[in-house]
Design an enzyme around this catalytic site. Structure first.
Site, PDB file in Angstrom:
ATOM      1  N   ASP A  95      15.022  64.562  39.604  1.00  0.00           N
ATOM      2  CA  ASP A  95      13.705  63.940  39.450  1.00  0.00           C
ATOM      3  C   ASP A  95      13.488  62.935  40.574  1.00  0.00           C
ATOM      4  OD1 ASP A  95      11.365  62.750  38.602  1.00  0.00           O
ATOM      5  OD2 ASP A  95      12.228  61.772  36.860  1.00  0.00           O
ATOM      6  N   ASP A  97      10.718  60.497  41.793  1.00  0.00           N
ATOM      7  CA  ASP A  97       9.459  59.846  41.431  1.00  0.00           C
ATOM      8  C   ASP A  97       9.022  58.952  42.585  1.00  0.00           C
ATOM      9  OD1 ASP A  97       7.366  58.316  40.257  1.00  0.00           O
ATOM     10  OD2 ASP A  97       8.209  58.670  38.274  1.00  0.00           O
ATOM     11  N   ASP A 272      16.543  60.182  39.827  1.00  0.00           N
ATOM     12  CA  ASP A 272      16.881  59.541  38.565  1.00  0.00           C
ATOM     13  C   ASP A 272      18.104  60.252  38.005  1.00  0.00           C
ATOM     14  OD1 ASP A 272      17.090  58.517  36.009  1.00  0.00           O
ATOM     15  OD2 ASP A 272      14.930  58.525  35.626  1.00  0.00           O
TER      16      ASP A 272
END
Length: 323
Positions: A95, A97, A272
């Site tokens: 992930d 972001d 993450d």
């Protein structure tokens, strides 16, 4: 384009006029019965969990009636997804972001075109390593609304436990300084990471280079002083030509070792890690609306040409009076 929340009416318009269950990727639609689904109906988090859909039509009806604030599906496959029981395997997920990039080149409060492009560059680098170094092939890239999800479905990784996934994360992002002392025929040699043009040292060097080229005086790096950061900014043009030896000498060997250790720690936040090691994670459902920013979570066919501000904007955004 201002990324602002969708209203309840806009959500209803999206799911009843624009959304199509056929836009849910095949790798999810073909395994619906084995996945857990979760929903956030009021913008407070996915508290409607453990839902199961027998087929695409059931999912279509639910989305059309409930028009959720956010929709999620599990990366795990279960024999009994309603209870998250009988775990079979799980996608390996990374992930990225945009709002959490450790060294952002913009100053926005949420996400903007600059940091989304930066997130895309990070994903392209990670993808090169996954395909080139690790030989993985069954990889899907999804725009999440504020960043990107890399979803790996190769059989070789789907059954891996959290510890192995953690090691893959560290390799992928360059979170460990490569061992520099080597022995051969009774002699010991100290080799810097940039002198080895293959394997993990090469991956690590690339990640460090990207971090140093984006470093700002305000970037917080463990045990790295303002003076070291000033020296990096002054001499980092050398890295464009990969003149690492001269760069290290300009920084100073002791300070350079401290710098590299700090960057390695910072690199761990490129993705993450909690998402990657969680075997029962739920992720935003591709094709669903990210209501917090009024963007579509979108399966990407061509990462190089993908532009979220062209390819992931729902129709209702263009109909706003203040667009």
């Amino acid at each position: 384009m201002e990324l602002k929340p969708a209203t309840p009416n806009e959500r209803r318009q999206y799911y009843r006029e624009e959304w199509d269950v056929k836009n849910v990727p095949d790798f999810i639609r073909n395994t619906l019965i084995q996945r857990e689904f979760g929903f956030d109906h009021k913008g407070r988090g996915p508290n409607d969990r453990y839902r199961v859909f027998r087929n695409s039509d059931d999912l279509r009806k639910f989305m059309r009636v409930r028009t959720p604030f956010a929709a999620y599906s599990s990366v795990a496959f279960y024999n009994n997804p309603k209870r998250r029981g009988g775990w079979i395997k799980a996608e390996l997920v990374f992930d990225v972001d945009a709002k959490d990039i450790p060294i952002r080149t913009c100053g926005c409060d949420n996400v903007c075109e600059i940091c989304l492009n930066q997130a895309k560059d990070i994903v392209m680098g990670l993808l090169d390593t996954l395909q080139g170094d690790l030989g993985l092939k069954n990889i899907n890239i999804v725009y999440s609304g504020r960043g990107y999800h890399i979803r790996v479905l190769d059989d070789a990784v789907m059954a891996m436990d959290s510890d192995v996934r953690s090691q893959i994360v560290k390799y992928l992002v360059g979170a460990d300084v490569p061992r520099s002392e080597y022995s051969s025929h009774g002699m010991k040699y100290n080799l810097e990471h940039f002198t080895i043009p293959f394997g993990y040292p090469q991956v690590f060097t690339y990640r460090v280079k990207q971090a140093l080229l984006n470093l700002t005086p305000d970037t917080e790096v463990d045990d790295v002083s303002k003076d070291i950061k000033k020296a990096v900014i002054k001499h980092r043009e050398l890295l464009h030509d990969d003149q690492w030896g001269i760069f290290r000498k300009a920084i100073g060997p002791v300070r350079y070792a401290r710098l590299v250790k700090g960057i390695a720690s910072l690199n761990l936040t490129l993705v993450d890690a909690k998402v990657s090691i969680d075997l029962k994670r739920i992720l935003r459902l591709p094709s669903s609306l990210h209501s917090g920013v009024s963007m579509k979570s979108t399966l990407i066919k061509n990462l190089e040409t993908f532009d979220p501000f062209q390819d992931a904007v729902p129709k209702f955004v263009y109909e706003r009076d203040d667009k």
